[in-house]
Design an enzyme around this catalytic site. Structure first.
Site, PDB file in Angstrom:
ATOM      1  N   VAL A  73      35.477 -12.167  -1.688  1.00  0.00           N
ATOM      2  CA  VAL A  73      36.609 -11.731  -0.848  1.00  0.00           C
ATOM      3  C   VAL A  73      37.271 -12.974  -0.267  1.00  0.00           C
ATOM      4  O   VAL A  73      36.597 -13.845   0.297  1.00  0.00           O
ATOM      5  CB  VAL A  73      36.123 -10.773   0.265  1.00  0.00           C
ATOM      6  CG1 VAL A  73      37.253 -10.436   1.218  1.00  0.00           C
ATOM      7  CG2 VAL A  73      35.552  -9.508  -0.360  1.00  0.00           C
ATOM      8  N   GLU A 169       9.502 -24.608   9.801  1.00  0.00           N
ATOM      9  CA  GLU A 169       8.796 -24.073   8.633  1.00  0.00           C
ATOM     10  C   GLU A 169       8.899 -25.028   7.447  1.00  0.00           C
ATOM     11  O   GLU A 169       7.910 -25.316   6.768  1.00  0.00           O
ATOM     12  CB  GLU A 169       9.360 -22.688   8.284  1.00  0.00           C
ATOM     13  CG  GLU A 169       8.942 -21.644   9.306  1.00  0.00           C
ATOM     14  CD  GLU A 169       9.716 -20.315   9.219  1.00  0.00           C
ATOM     15  OE1 GLU A 169       9.201 -19.313   9.743  1.00  0.00           O
ATOM     16  OE2 GLU A 169      10.820 -20.269   8.673  1.00  0.00           O
TER      17      GLU A 169
HETATM   18  C1  LIG Z   1      16.571 -19.904   6.304  1.00  0.00           C
HETATM   19  C2  LIG Z   1      16.737 -18.734   7.234  1.00  0.00           C
HETATM   20  C3  LIG Z   1      15.629 -18.196   7.862  1.00  0.00           C
HETATM   21  C4  LIG Z   1      15.777 -17.098   8.708  1.00  0.00           C
HETATM   22  N1  LIG Z   1      14.669 -16.584   9.318  1.00  0.00           N
HETATM   23  C5  LIG Z   1      14.796 -15.480  10.077  1.00  0.00           C
HETATM   24  C6  LIG Z   1      13.647 -14.864  10.652  1.00  0.00           C
HETATM   25  O1  LIG Z   1      12.515 -15.334  10.480  1.00  0.00           O
HETATM   26  N2  LIG Z   1      13.830 -13.727  11.398  1.00  0.00           N
HETATM   27  C7  LIG Z   1      15.074 -13.201  11.601  1.00  0.00           C
HETATM   28  O2  LIG Z   1      15.193 -12.164  12.247  1.00  0.00           O
HETATM   29  N3  LIG Z   1      16.173 -13.768  11.087  1.00  0.00           N
HETATM   30  C8  LIG Z   1      16.069 -14.887  10.329  1.00  0.00           C
HETATM   31  N4  LIG Z   1      17.185 -15.469   9.787  1.00  0.00           N
HETATM   32  C9  LIG Z   1      18.514 -14.902  10.113  1.00  0.00           C
HETATM   33  C10 LIG Z   1      18.826 -13.695   9.255  1.00  0.00           C
HETATM   34  O3  LIG Z   1      18.480 -13.926   7.907  1.00  0.00           O
HETATM   35  C11 LIG Z   1      20.311 -13.400   9.400  1.00  0.00           C
HETATM   36  O4  LIG Z   1      20.542 -13.098  10.748  1.00  0.00           O
HETATM   37  C12 LIG Z   1      20.745 -12.233   8.535  1.00  0.00           C
HETATM   38  O5  LIG Z   1      20.558 -12.535   7.168  1.00  0.00           O
HETATM   39  C13 LIG Z   1      22.208 -11.896   8.793  1.00  0.00           C
HETATM   40  O6  LIG Z   1      22.545 -10.811   7.990  1.00  0.00           O
HETATM   41  P1  LIG Z   1      24.071 -10.590   7.553  1.00  0.00           P
HETATM   42  O7  LIG Z   1      24.066  -9.368   6.708  1.00  0.00           O
HETATM   43  O8  LIG Z   1      24.946 -10.679   8.722  1.00  0.00           O
HETATM   44  O9  LIG Z   1      24.420 -11.866   6.657  1.00  0.00           O
HETATM   45  P2  LIG Z   1      23.747 -12.368   5.325  1.00  0.00           P
HETATM   46  O10 LIG Z   1      22.355 -11.904   5.182  1.00  0.00           O
HETATM   47  O11 LIG Z   1      24.010 -13.842   5.314  1.00  0.00           O
HETATM   48  O12 LIG Z   1      24.611 -11.670   4.181  1.00  0.00           O
HETATM   49  C14 LIG Z   1      25.956 -11.982   3.968  1.00  0.00           C
HETATM   50  C15 LIG Z   1      26.328 -11.488   2.585  1.00  0.00           C
HETATM   51  O13 LIG Z   1      27.726 -11.608   2.437  1.00  0.00           O
HETATM   52  C16 LIG Z   1      28.033 -12.140   1.166  1.00  0.00           C
HETATM   53  N5  LIG Z   1      29.299 -12.859   1.313  1.00  0.00           N
HETATM   54  C17 LIG Z   1      29.581 -13.896   2.118  1.00  0.00           C
HETATM   55  N6  LIG Z   1      30.856 -14.254   2.009  1.00  0.00           N
HETATM   56  C18 LIG Z   1      31.409 -13.420   1.094  1.00  0.00           C
HETATM   57  C19 LIG Z   1      32.701 -13.299   0.536  1.00  0.00           C
HETATM   58  N7  LIG Z   1      33.706 -14.117   0.901  1.00  0.00           N
HETATM   59  N8  LIG Z   1      32.923 -12.338  -0.387  1.00  0.00           N
HETATM   60  C20 LIG Z   1      31.918 -11.505  -0.777  1.00  0.00           C
HETATM   61  N9  LIG Z   1      30.659 -11.578  -0.281  1.00  0.00           N
HETATM   62  C21 LIG Z   1      30.424 -12.515   0.647  1.00  0.00           C
HETATM   63  C22 LIG Z   1      26.868 -13.065   0.841  1.00  0.00           C
HETATM   64  O14 LIG Z   1      26.723 -13.245  -0.559  1.00  0.00           O
HETATM   65  C23 LIG Z   1      25.709 -12.296   1.462  1.00  0.00           C
HETATM   66  O15 LIG Z   1      25.101 -11.436   0.532  1.00  0.00           O
HETATM   67  C24 LIG Z   1      17.062 -16.557   8.948  1.00  0.00           C
HETATM   68  C25 LIG Z   1      18.174 -17.110   8.305  1.00  0.00           C
HETATM   69  C26 LIG Z   1      18.020 -18.192   7.450  1.00  0.00           C
HETATM   70  C27 LIG Z   1      19.231 -18.773   6.772  1.00  0.00           C
END
Ligand SMILES: Cc1cc2nc3c(=O)[nH]c(=O)nc-3n(C[C@H](O)[C@H](O)[C@H](O)COP(=O)(O)OP(=O)(O)OC[C@H]3O[C@@H](n4cnc5c(N)ncnc54)[C@H](O)[C@@H]3O)c2cc1C
Length: 447
Positions: A73, A169
């Site tokens: 997007v 980690e």
């Molecule tokens: C290394 C790491 C370790 C973590 N450890 C923990 C933990 O131990 N405990 C905890 O609670 N939280 C943890 N987190 C945080 C947690 O993973 C995030 O808060 C969570 O993934 C957020 O979910 P979300 O759906 O908002 O975004 P995301 O999971 O980042 O998903 C976003 C999605 O949007 C898609 N996307 C992005 N931009 C576009 C676009 N322009 N067009 C189409 N698709 C798009 C991506 O491909 C992705 O699939 C961690 C995060 C990281 C990076």
């Protein structure tokens, strides 16, 4: 109904429409749901990419009203209620919507130095984890073949920037790789002498877990052999190491073959496109400020959830993402079913279920409510929580078995390098994150 992003938030939103008369289009640029909390295990050779990333089509195969679209997007036409995306085969894709949920997550922040991204990979995507894995295991191979002792020392020095849960980690795992997994495999490089330098700009590692657990984490890290520097800000990254401004404000140079960046997050460029179209406010990190029901003020048809949403200082964690995604989905479902009028959403109430971080074999920290736990009990809880949230029985069983093998025999099987990757390391072609590095934007502010 269009959902942008199939992470924790987008997937939870899509599941709210199970067996309902709503046509859902889920657009994701990667096409898989990534379990980010275990990315560091993929980056350090414990878990395979398939164990933490599951195709969205597969997860949602029983939801006949959900169509998964692989596309990036790039913008929105809010007046025409259309999402604008780029097809993988090229060309523009326009997807109309009645209601829109934007759950595109966050990206790594280099605090205004996006040029560091090519040299110091962050850890947000599967591509990042695979880059880090190649760099970490490749560095040991470079050290083994180096003839100059200085060069060998440099390859055996790893810098991790940021001592939040991911940095802690990752740093601990690199020391475990060196002292347990690879101990008997190298003959020239003394891998047990591997230095892991962990730089944190704040006053402690794992500050969000409170002073007691932060102190415990620092002691465990030191026992593992990780060198933790607090009040230390990395100001320069180049191909041969980093420059760090210490607590007394003097700048010290550290030579290192591998630099990894886990400090800070910011909203992706898509947030700016959405803000421009809707007039929504953004916070310091670029996240979209939403109304209490997770919609954009003045746009009850658009919800922003997960890491991209700024609401009540909620942290960017998986639980906030899952609960806010579900909240947005249920709100729209109630409207479709005629149980609520448009624009009358209930406020989102977050139920804090706590947080956990892995330190070393048999050691973790867990905090929920007023309870603070460390050591073996916390480690057992950490395993239970992560197995519980992994997607699919096969991934759960596979991860559990792999952990038992890694704990018992220190074996890490996910570490093959291709000849091309070795050549890239030798020639200093780092090319870490094409998207973020290539943009070279300077949008994030200094911490
Ligand atoms: C290394 C790491 C370790 C973590 N450890 C923990 C933990 O131990 N405990 C905890 O609670 N939280 C943890 N987190 C945080 C947690 O993973 C995030 O808060 C969570 O993934 C957020 O979910 P979300 O759906 O908002 O975004 P995301 O999971 O980042 O998903 C976003 C999605 O949007 C898609 N996307 C992005 N931009 C576009 C676009 N322009 N067009 C189409 N698709 C798009 C991506 O491909 C992705 O699939 C961690 C995060 C990281 C990076």
């Amino acid at each position: 109904m269009v959902i942008v992003g199939g992470g924790f938030a987008g997937l939870s939103a899509a599941r709210a429409f199970r067996n309902r008369p709503v046509q859902v289009t889920l657009v994701d640029r990667a096409g898989h749901h990534l379990f980010q909390p275990l990315l560091y295990q993929c980056a350090t050779g414990i878990l395979s990419e398939g164990q933490i990333a599951t195709p969205l089509r597969y997860i949602l195969r029983h939801e006949s009203n959900v169509e998964c679209v692989l596309a990036e997007v790039t913008g929105f036409d809010v007046a025409a209620r259309t999402v604008i995306a780029t097809r993988p085969t090229g060309g523009v894709l326009e997807i109309p919507y009645d209601d829109l949920i934007v759950a595109a997550g966050a990206e790594q922040s280099y605090f205004g130095h996006d040029e560091f991204a090519a040299l110091a990979p962050g850890m947000k995507t599967l591509a990042d984890a695979l880059t880090i894995r190649r760099r970490v295991f490749g560095a040991f191979e470079m050290a083994e073949t180096a003839t100059d002792p200085e060069e060998r020392r440099r390859w055996l020095t790893f810098v991790v920037v940021g001592a939040g849960p991911t940095g802690v980690e990752l740093a601990g795992q690199i020391r475990e790789v060196a002292t347990r997994t690879l101990r008997d495999e190298f003959h020239r490089a003394s891998v047990a002498d591997t230095r892991v330098l962990l730089f944190e700009g704040g006053e402690s590692a794992l500050a969000s877990f409170g002073p007691k657990l932060a102190g415990r984490a620092a002691r465990t890290l030191r026992r593992l052999g990780v060198e933790l520097f607090v009040h230390s800000v990395v100001t320069e990254v180049d191909r041969r190491g980093v420059a760090v401004r210490g607590p007394d404000r003097t700048v010290t140079r550290y030579e290192a073959g591998t630099v990894l960046w886990t400090a800070g997050v910011q909203a992706p460029p898509l947030a700016h496109a959405l803000a421009r179209q809707t007039g929504a406010e953004q916070d310091r990190a670029g996240r979209i400020r939403v109304a209490p029901d997770c919609t954009i003020p003045g746009h009850p048809e658009i919800s922003v959830v997960g890491d991209l949403m700024a609401l009540d200082h909620l942290p960017g964690v998986a639980e906030v993402a899952m609960q806010s995604g579900r909240h947005a989905g249920l709100r729209i479902r109630r409207q479709v079913e005629g149980r609520a009028a448009a624009g009358t959403g209930k406020p989102f109430r977050y139920r804090d279920l706590g947080s956990a971080a892995y330190l070393a074999r048999g050691r973790a920290v867990v905090s929920f409510g007023r309870v603070r736990l460390g050591g073996f009990v916390a480690w057992c809880l950490w395993i239970a929580i992560h197995i519980g949230f992994l997607t699919g029985f096969r991934n759960r069983a596979g991860a559990l078995l792999t952990w038992m093998i890694t704990i018992g025999w220190a074996a890490r099987r996910e570490r093959a390098l291709t000849a091309g990757q070795v050549a890239d390391l030798r020639d200093g072609r780092h090319a870490a994150i094409p998207e973020q590095a290539a943009r070279g934007r300077n949008t994030a502010r200094s911490p």
